[in-house]
Motif scaffolding. Structure first.
Motif, PDB file in Angstrom:
ATOM      1  N   ASP A 249      12.742 111.993 -31.502  1.00  0.00           N
ATOM      2  CA  ASP A 249      12.564 113.145 -30.612  1.00  0.00           C
ATOM      3  C   ASP A 249      13.181 112.799 -29.258  1.00  0.00           C
ATOM      4  O   ASP A 249      12.547 112.178 -28.406  1.00  0.00           O
ATOM      5  CB  ASP A 249      11.071 113.452 -30.472  1.00  0.00           C
ATOM      6  CG  ASP A 249      10.809 114.735 -29.702  1.00  0.00           C
ATOM      7  OD1 ASP A 249      11.733 115.226 -29.027  1.00  0.00           O
ATOM      8  OD2 ASP A 249       9.673 115.250 -29.779  1.00  0.00           O
ATOM      9  N   PHE A 251      14.179 114.619 -26.594  1.00  0.00           N
ATOM     10  CA  PHE A 251      13.665 115.207 -25.355  1.00  0.00           C
ATOM     11  C   PHE A 251      12.341 114.572 -24.937  1.00  0.00           C
ATOM     12  O   PHE A 251      12.117 114.306 -23.744  1.00  0.00           O
ATOM     13  CB  PHE A 251      13.497 116.717 -25.509  1.00  0.00           C
ATOM     14  CG  PHE A 251      13.108 117.397 -24.220  1.00  0.00           C
ATOM     15  CD1 PHE A 251      13.986 117.427 -23.145  1.00  0.00           C
ATOM     16  CD2 PHE A 251      11.866 117.995 -24.083  1.00  0.00           C
ATOM     17  CE1 PHE A 251      13.628 118.029 -21.950  1.00  0.00           C
ATOM     18  CE2 PHE A 251      11.503 118.602 -22.901  1.00  0.00           C
ATOM     19  CZ  PHE A 251      12.392 118.632 -21.831  1.00  0.00           C
ATOM     20  N   SER A 252      11.457 114.304 -25.890  1.00  0.00           N
ATOM     21  CA  SER A 252      10.201 113.627 -25.562  1.00  0.00           C
ATOM     22  C   SER A 252      10.473 112.209 -25.057  1.00  0.00           C
ATOM     23  O   SER A 252       9.779 111.731 -24.151  1.00  0.00           O
ATOM     24  CB  SER A 252       9.289 113.578 -26.794  1.00  0.00           C
ATOM     25  OG  SER A 252       8.892 114.876 -27.180  1.00  0.00           O
ATOM     26  N   ALA A 254      13.118 111.342 -23.355  1.00  0.00           N
ATOM     27  CA  ALA A 254      13.589 111.533 -21.985  1.00  0.00           C
ATOM     28  C   ALA A 254      12.407 111.725 -21.041  1.00  0.00           C
ATOM     29  O   ALA A 254      12.380 111.160 -19.936  1.00  0.00           O
ATOM     30  CB  ALA A 254      14.527 112.731 -21.919  1.00  0.00           C
ATOM     31  N   GLN A 255      11.409 112.494 -21.458  1.00  0.00           N
ATOM     32  CA  GLN A 255      10.233 112.701 -20.615  1.00  0.00           C
ATOM     33  C   GLN A 255       9.447 111.407 -20.434  1.00  0.00           C
ATOM     34  O   GLN A 255       8.963 111.119 -19.323  1.00  0.00           O
ATOM     35  CB  GLN A 255       9.342 113.774 -21.240  1.00  0.00           C
ATOM     36  CG  GLN A 255       9.954 115.166 -21.211  1.00  0.00           C
ATOM     37  CD  GLN A 255       9.068 116.202 -21.880  1.00  0.00           C
ATOM     38  OE1 GLN A 255       8.569 115.974 -22.982  1.00  0.00           O
ATOM     39  NE2 GLN A 255       8.871 117.326 -21.230  1.00  0.00           N
ATOM     40  N   LEU A 303      18.217 112.790 -22.341  1.00  0.00           N
ATOM     41  CA  LEU A 303      18.352 114.195 -21.950  1.00  0.00           C
ATOM     42  C   LEU A 303      19.630 114.779 -22.526  1.00  0.00           C
ATOM     43  O   LEU A 303      19.652 115.910 -23.022  1.00  0.00           O
ATOM     44  CB  LEU A 303      18.362 114.315 -20.421  1.00  0.00           C
ATOM     45  CG  LEU A 303      17.040 114.648 -19.732  1.00  0.00           C
ATOM     46  CD1 LEU A 303      17.233 114.708 -18.233  1.00  0.00           C
ATOM     47  CD2 LEU A 303      16.473 115.953 -20.248  1.00  0.00           C
ATOM     48  N   SER A 306      19.294 115.477 -26.139  1.00  0.00           N
ATOM     49  CA  SER A 306      18.297 116.487 -26.500  1.00  0.00           C
ATOM     50  C   SER A 306      18.963 117.811 -26.862  1.00  0.00           C
ATOM     51  O   SER A 306      20.024 118.152 -26.335  1.00  0.00           O
ATOM     52  CB  SER A 306      17.331 116.722 -25.338  1.00  0.00           C
ATOM     53  OG  SER A 306      16.712 115.516 -24.957  1.00  0.00           O
ATOM     54  N   TYR A 308      19.816 121.713 -26.739  1.00  0.00           N
ATOM     55  CA  TYR A 308      19.923 122.605 -25.583  1.00  0.00           C
ATOM     56  C   TYR A 308      18.728 123.551 -25.537  1.00  0.00           C
ATOM     57  O   TYR A 308      18.349 124.154 -26.532  1.00  0.00           O
ATOM     58  CB  TYR A 308      21.217 123.417 -25.676  1.00  0.00           C
ATOM     59  CG  TYR A 308      21.424 124.384 -24.529  1.00  0.00           C
ATOM     60  CD1 TYR A 308      22.027 123.965 -23.352  1.00  0.00           C
ATOM     61  CD2 TYR A 308      21.009 125.705 -24.631  1.00  0.00           C
ATOM     62  CE1 TYR A 308      22.225 124.834 -22.299  1.00  0.00           C
ATOM     63  CE2 TYR A 308      21.201 126.595 -23.580  1.00  0.00           C
ATOM     64  CZ  TYR A 308      21.811 126.151 -22.425  1.00  0.00           C
ATOM     65  OH  TYR A 308      21.989 127.028 -21.376  1.00  0.00           O
ATOM     66  N   GLU A 311      14.190 124.286 -20.905  1.00  0.00           N
ATOM     67  CA  GLU A 311      13.440 123.146 -20.383  1.00  0.00           C
ATOM     68  C   GLU A 311      14.344 121.931 -20.218  1.00  0.00           C
ATOM     69  O   GLU A 311      14.243 121.200 -19.214  1.00  0.00           O
ATOM     70  CB  GLU A 311      12.291 122.835 -21.337  1.00  0.00           C
ATOM     71  CG  GLU A 311      11.269 121.867 -20.776  1.00  0.00           C
ATOM     72  CD  GLU A 311      10.081 121.650 -21.684  1.00  0.00           C
ATOM     73  OE1 GLU A 311       9.135 120.960 -21.281  1.00  0.00           O
ATOM     74  OE2 GLU A 311      10.109 122.182 -22.823  1.00  0.00           O
ATOM     75  N   GLN A 312      15.219 121.718 -21.175  1.00  0.00           N
ATOM     76  CA  GLN A 312      16.142 120.589 -21.090  1.00  0.00           C
ATOM     77  C   GLN A 312      17.096 120.761 -19.918  1.00  0.00           C
ATOM     78  O   GLN A 312      17.373 119.812 -19.175  1.00  0.00           O
ATOM     79  CB  GLN A 312      16.915 120.459 -22.407  1.00  0.00           C
ATOM     80  CG  GLN A 312      17.857 119.273 -22.468  1.00  0.00           C
ATOM     81  CD  GLN A 312      19.321 119.666 -22.302  1.00  0.00           C
ATOM     82  OE1 GLN A 312      19.622 120.832 -22.063  1.00  0.00           O
ATOM     83  NE2 GLN A 312      20.190 118.685 -22.416  1.00  0.00           N
ATOM     84  N   ARG A 378      26.127 116.850 -29.677  1.00  0.00           N
ATOM     85  CA  ARG A 378      25.782 117.532 -28.419  1.00  0.00           C
ATOM     86  C   ARG A 378      27.038 117.883 -27.618  1.00  0.00           C
ATOM     87  O   ARG A 378      27.091 118.928 -26.966  1.00  0.00           O
ATOM     88  CB  ARG A 378      24.853 116.656 -27.581  1.00  0.00           C
ATOM     89  CG  ARG A 378      23.530 116.334 -28.246  1.00  0.00           C
ATOM     90  CD  ARG A 378      22.677 117.566 -28.449  1.00  0.00           C
ATOM     91  NE  ARG A 378      21.438 117.229 -29.147  1.00  0.00           N
ATOM     92  CZ  ARG A 378      21.112 117.644 -30.347  1.00  0.00           C
ATOM     93  NH1 ARG A 378      21.920 118.467 -31.013  1.00  0.00           N
ATOM     94  NH2 ARG A 378      19.984 117.286 -30.910  1.00  0.00           N
TER      95      ARG A 378
END
Length: 474
Positions: A249, A251-252, A254-255, A303, A306, A308, A311-312, A378
């Motif tokens: 995952d 995006f998670s 990246a967070q 990021l 992740s 698109y 939120e991203q 991406r």
């Protein structure tokens, strides 16, 4: 009424209380002499008889004194403590009929003190077998007793470490799962977070990722964000990154790394409000700053990897505002700029080798290959979105040439983006045309025409008014 005994009250009958101070003083003195002469069993037997009189007589203060004397007599036989006798005595005290909570607490806490002294290097020597047996015994005695829940949590953590130390990770994780520390009122916020973090670590080490996700939800995010919890925040998001890496995952991830970066970027916390007001903010140490930059590198990388979304894009723009730190990691700043511009990106990137951070290649060759393939995907998706903003319709051959793709691969990527709703497109295979604008219905065309005519009439009216105004002023 006999002297030294309680009586009745007007509201009902109170339990009789007998003052056993004299008997306890004598028994403790005699037991001390017996234990000094080597008759430990006789000393313990004597004190146990006194314990019964205090328990029946409801003399809590002296009951606690007797329990402390029993444990003290056994633990005082250093360096050769009979740990079997200690366990037997503690179990006997705690299992007696109508035993008082104060006596049970005193017995368990005496064992806890012995374990803590052993950790500090000042306690009586204890073999690994005795250490495990003592821990198990004390932990069993705390089961179901709310007033000993803090001790139960500490003993469970200790037992899990013993089990892990001998290689039984699965059993250690199971032992930790038996304790729901988030419901314990006597455990501090930091203690709860530390315990849950250990639960997460063991479940991840065990490979139970479903359980790890469930346990992670028990962490109080508000408590985690409080001052003084920086170490716990780093540990929590490090474990979450391990879980999200397994789930792939991006995006998670990246967070997670962004939270780590923000925590590491904060100045060192100073205890005490007065000290905080009078002290200047200290600069991060070189090691801490390097860790912060590594977390920022991973944030940018994942990021970009992740999918698109709004939120991203929002997070990408927020990270781009940290120009001072991004200037120290030029390849990553360049990457953010490329993905924020509405321009086609050439693949492979000129600085792509610099993007392979340790967090990208962590997990083995399969994970690294997955992230490299995702980066290419991406870039292609970004280029298709850019093309859709500049073209209403374009020939497939021309679009494939612009994006540097084969016809079949282009069609697959466009079809995938249409399926997930990130772009509108229609492919006319016979005529080799890709349309990025939806065909308007006759009603929509008529509505647009009516709107254009209305705007034209408003413009003519405004112009006429200005002409009349100018003529009147002459």
């Amino acid at each position: 009424m006999a002297p030294g005994r309680g009586g009745a009250s007007d509201g009902g009958r109170l339990e009789d209380k007998t003052d056993c101070t004299a008997q306890v003083d004598a028994a403790i003195s005699q037991a001390s002499a017996l234990s000094s002469s080597g008759a430990l069993s006789d000393a313990v037997s004597l004190l146990m008889g006194t314990e019964k009189r205090c328990r029946i007589g409801n003399d809590l203060a002296n009951l606690v004194r007797v329990v402390e004397a029993v444990t003290g007599s056994i633990l005082g036989q250093r360096p050769t403590v009979d740990w079997g006798a200690f366990r037997q005595s503690v179990e006997s005290i705690c299992s007696r009929r109508s035993q008082k909570t104060g006596a049970i607490s005193a017995a368990v806490k005496a064992g806890m003190v012995a374990l803590e002294e052993l950790d500090a290097g000042s306690g009586a020597p204890m073999s690994p077998e005795d250490l495990e047996k003592n821990t198990v015994t004390l932990r069993e005695l705390t089961d179901g007793r709310i007033y000993l829940e803090a001790q139960r949590a500490a003993l469970t953590l200790r037992l899990a470490k013993i089990l892990e130390g001998r290689g039984d990770v699965s059993e250690a994780a199971s032992v930790m799962q038996d304790v729901h520390v988030e419901t314990y009122g006597s455990v501090s916020k930091m203690g709860k977070v530390d315990f849950i973090l250990e639960q997460m670590r063991l479940t991840l080490h065990k490979g139970d990722y479903v359980r790890a996700a469930i346990v992670s939800g028990k962490v109080n995010k508000k408590a985690l964000a409080e001052r003084g919890m920086g170490g716990q925040r780093i540990a929590y998001y490090t474990l979450m990154a391990q879980y999200h890496r397994h789930e792939r995952d991006a995006f998670s991830l990246a967070q997670d790394y962004h939270h780590m970066y923000l925590t590491l970027s904060q100045t060192d916390e100073v205890e005490g409000a007065e000290e905080e007001k009078g002290a200047e903010e200290e600069k991060m140490s070189d090691d801490k700053e390097e860790k912060a930059l590594e977390a920022l590198r991973s944030t940018v990388l994942f990021l970009v990897l992740s999918p698109y979304s709004m939120e991203q894009q929002d997070m990408l723009n927020r990270v781009a505002l940290d120009k001072k730190k991004l200037a120290l990691i030029t390849p990553f700043k360049t990457t953010i700029d490329l993905f924020l511009k509405k321009e086609i990106i050439t693949y492979p990137l000129a600085h792509q080798a610099d993007l392979e951070t340790p967090s990208m290649i962590e997990g083995g060759p399969d994970f690294a290959a997955h992230w490299r393939a995702t980066l290419r995907t991406r870039v292609i998706q970004h280029n298709v979105r850019v093309a859709s903003q500049y073209y209403r319709r374009v020939r497939g051959a021309r679009l494939a040439e612009l994006l540097g793709l084969g016809r079949d691969e282009l069609e697959r990527e466009v079809a995938s983006m249409v399926s997930d709703g990130s772009v509108y497109a229609r492919i006319d295979r016979p005529n080799d045309i890709v349309r990025f604008a939806a065909a308007k219905t006759p009603e929509a065309v008529l509505s647009d025409w009516a709107g254009d005519v209305s705007k034209l009439l408003d413009l003519v009216e405004t112009t006429t008014h200005l002409i009349h105004k100018e003529q009147m002023m002459q």
